[in-house]
Scaffold this motif. Structure first.
Motif: not given
Length: 134
Positions: A15-16, A26-29, A44, A59, A62
């Motif tokens: 998720e992050l 902070e990289i989402r995905g 990313g 999935d 964090l």
């Protein structure tokens, strides 16, 4: 040209990813590659991840570097629910538990270390120090 060395582990689908780098990215995905026990790449969702010997799905999670606990009393997990020590003052707690702690033997220390370190790892802690002062 030599082919890139595959990572040992690739953590994907976070998720992050909190990099905790100088830029506080902070990289989402995001994904994290680990080679020889060290982070070897971070990316990313638009970045192609490296090949890896093992892939771990993260999935909804964090992903952070291992957390550090700089002050712990691992052996106290053996007595944290000792009823006579609960509900009183700090002095009551200490005076009730010191006699129990003074009788800890090698097996008790081993069991408490196993339990305490497992609990810390489950909470994301990968480095700690302990105070076994009794």
């Amino acid at each position: 040209m030599t082919a890139p060395v595959p990572a040992d582990l690739l953590v994907v689908g976070a998720e992050l990813v909190a990099t905790v780098d100088a830029d506080r990215r902070e990289i989402r995905g995001g994904w994290v590659a680990v080679t020889d026990g060290l982070v070897s790449a971070i990316g990313g969702p638009a970045d192609p991840p490296p090949a890896a010997g093992r892939t771990l799905r993260a999935d909804g999670a964090l992903v952070t570097p291992g957390l550090v606990n700089t002050h712990h009393h691992i052996y106290q997990n053996l007595t944290r629910a000792f009823a006579p020590a609960l509900g009183g003052t700090l002095f009551t707690w200490l005076s009730t538990l010191y006699p129990l702690w003074s009788r800890l033997d090698e097996e008790a220390v081993h069991v408490s270390a196993y339990v305490g370190l497992t609990e810390l790892a489950l909470g994301g802690c990968t480095t700690t120090t302990d105070h076994l002062y009794v």
